[in-house]
Write an enzyme that holds these catalytic residues in place. Structure first.
Site, mmCIF file in Angstrom:
data_model
loop_
_atom_site.group_PDB
_atom_site.id
_atom_site.type_symbol
_atom_site.label_atom_id
_atom_site.label_comp_id
_atom_site.label_asym_id
_atom_site.label_seq_id
_atom_site.Cartn_x
_atom_site.Cartn_y
_atom_site.Cartn_z
ATOM 1 N N HIS A 95 -23.221 21.298 52.083
ATOM 2 C CA HIS A 95 -24.126 22.305 52.664
ATOM 3 C C HIS A 95 -25.305 21.587 53.295
ATOM 4 C CE1 HIS A 95 -26.695 25.727 53.187
ATOM 5 N NE2 HIS A 95 -27.555 25.341 52.255
ATOM 6 N N HIS A 97 -28.630 22.069 56.480
ATOM 7 C CA HIS A 97 -29.335 22.922 57.443
ATOM 8 C C HIS A 97 -29.371 22.218 58.801
ATOM 9 C CE1 HIS A 97 -31.578 25.632 54.334
ATOM 10 N NE2 HIS A 97 -30.318 25.422 53.997
ATOM 11 N N ASP A 120 -9.518 20.312 67.078
ATOM 12 C CA ASP A 120 -9.009 19.254 66.198
ATOM 13 C C ASP A 120 -9.307 19.545 64.728
ATOM 14 O OD1 ASP A 120 -7.832 17.521 68.014
ATOM 15 O OD2 ASP A 120 -9.683 16.399 68.374
ATOM 16 N N HIS A 169 -28.979 31.594 57.756
ATOM 17 C CA HIS A 169 -29.186 30.516 56.799
ATOM 18 C C HIS A 169 -28.654 29.200 57.390
ATOM 19 C CE1 HIS A 169 -28.467 29.089 52.329
ATOM 20 N NE2 HIS A 169 -29.049 28.175 53.070
ATOM 21 N N TYR A 227 -1.131 12.587 64.725
ATOM 22 C CA TYR A 227 -2.394 11.966 65.121
ATOM 23 C C TYR A 227 -2.786 10.910 64.075
ATOM 24 C CZ TYR A 227 -7.346 11.616 66.328
ATOM 25 O OH TYR A 227 -8.574 11.174 66.683
HETATM 26 ZN ZN LIG Z 1 -29.396 26.200 52.361
#
Ligand SMILES: [Zn+2]
Length: 232
Positions: A95, A97, A120, A169, A227
Site C-alpha cells: 500500500h 500513496h 502486461d 485514498h 514472455y
Molecule cells: Zn493509506
C-alpha cells in the site's frame, strides 16, 4: 525468531517502495503471509524506513492478534487481513500513496487500459472502490476499507488485476509474494502516470482493443505464456 525468511522479504518489499520513490516519510506498508502457518508479517507503524530491521517486523495471526513483535503493526493491518482472507491466491500486499495512482483515486476514476504497459500487468481497468459511508469510517475503518476493495472485485479476478484504487485514498496492490506486491505498486504508479498524460492529450480516452490487451496479458501470465525466461 519466527518466519525469518519472510521477515526479510517483507522488509525488502517495504524498502523497494522507498527506493522507487513511492513513499513519503513512513507512509506506505507491505506485508506477506505464510499460508502454511496462517501468519502475516507486516511493517511496524511509524518507524523510519532507514531504521527498519527484520526483527522490527510484526507477526500476527489472521485475526490481527500479535504472535511475535514488540512494536505496533501498521495501522492498515486490518485491510491487509481482509484481503488475505478474500483473495486466497495472494502472498503479499503493498500500500502506498504514490501520487499518480492517488490522483485517479481522488478523482474516483478507474484507470482504463490505454496501452500495452498496463495490459502486461492488469487484465482490465484498475477499479476504484465506492466511497466509504460515514458509518464505515467511524468504526472499523481499516477493516471496512478491505471490505470495500473486496466488493469492487465481486465481478473481477484479483489474480488478473492485482491492484485497486481506494476512493479518495490511494492504491493497494498484491502478488504471489511481498516482492511481487511491491513490484506491482511500482508498475501501477507508472501506468497511472502514463494514463494521466494520455488523458491530457485526447478529448476522450479509448481503451486499447481487447485483442491487444489479451495478447499482452496472456503472453506474460497465461497458461501458454512465453514472455521472459523459463522459470526453473
Ligand atoms: Zn493509506
Amino acid at each position: 525468531m519466527l518466519l525469518s525468511e519472510l521477515r526479510e522479504h517483507v522488509l525488502q518489499a517495504n524498502l523497494e517502495l522507498v527506493r522507487r520513490g513511492l513513499v513519503l516519510y513512513t507512509f506506505g506498508n507491505a506485508s506477506g503471509i505464510s499460508r502454511a502457518d496462517g501468519l502475516v508479517v507486516i511493517k511496524p507503524s511509524g518507524v523510519p524506513y532507514e531504521e527498519l530491521k527484520p526483527e522490527h517486523m510484526v507477526i500476527t495471526d489472521l485475526d490481527g492478534k500479535i504472535v511475535e513483535g514488540n512494536l505496533r503493526p501498521s495501522s492498515d493491518l486490518p485491510t491487509h487481513l481482509v484481503l488475505y482472507k478474500a483473495f486466497s491466491s495472494i502472498g503479499g500486499i503493498s500500500h502506498t500513496h504514490s501520487e499518480f495512482a492517488v490522483a485517479w483515486a481522488q478523482a474516483g476514476r478507474p484507470i482504463p487500459c490505454l496501452g500495452t504497459t498496463h495490459a502486461d500487468y492488469f487484465h482490465g481497468s484498475v477499479p476504484v472502490t465506492e466511497q466509504l459511508t460515514s458509518e464505515e469510517i467511524s468504526s472499523d475503518y481499516e477493516k471496512n476499507t478491505g471490505h470495500a476493495i473486496v466488493r469492487a472485485f465481486a465481478e473481477l479476478d484479483a489474480a488478473a488485476i492485482p491492484a485497486v484504487l481506494v476512493r479518495s485514498h490511494a492504491s493497494f496492490t498484491w502478488g504471489a509474494d511481498p516482492a511481487a506486491a511491491a513490484h506491482n505498486s511500482v508498475i501501477l504508479e507508472a501506468v497511472a502516470r502514463m494514463a494521466y498524460y494520455t488523458a491530457g492529450l485526447v478529448l476522450k480516452l479509448e481503451a486499447i482493443p481487447s485483442s491487444l490487451h489479451d495478447k499482452h496479458f496472456l503472453r506474460k501470465h497465461g497458461v501458454k505464456r512465453y514472455y521472459g525466461q523459463e522459470s526453473k
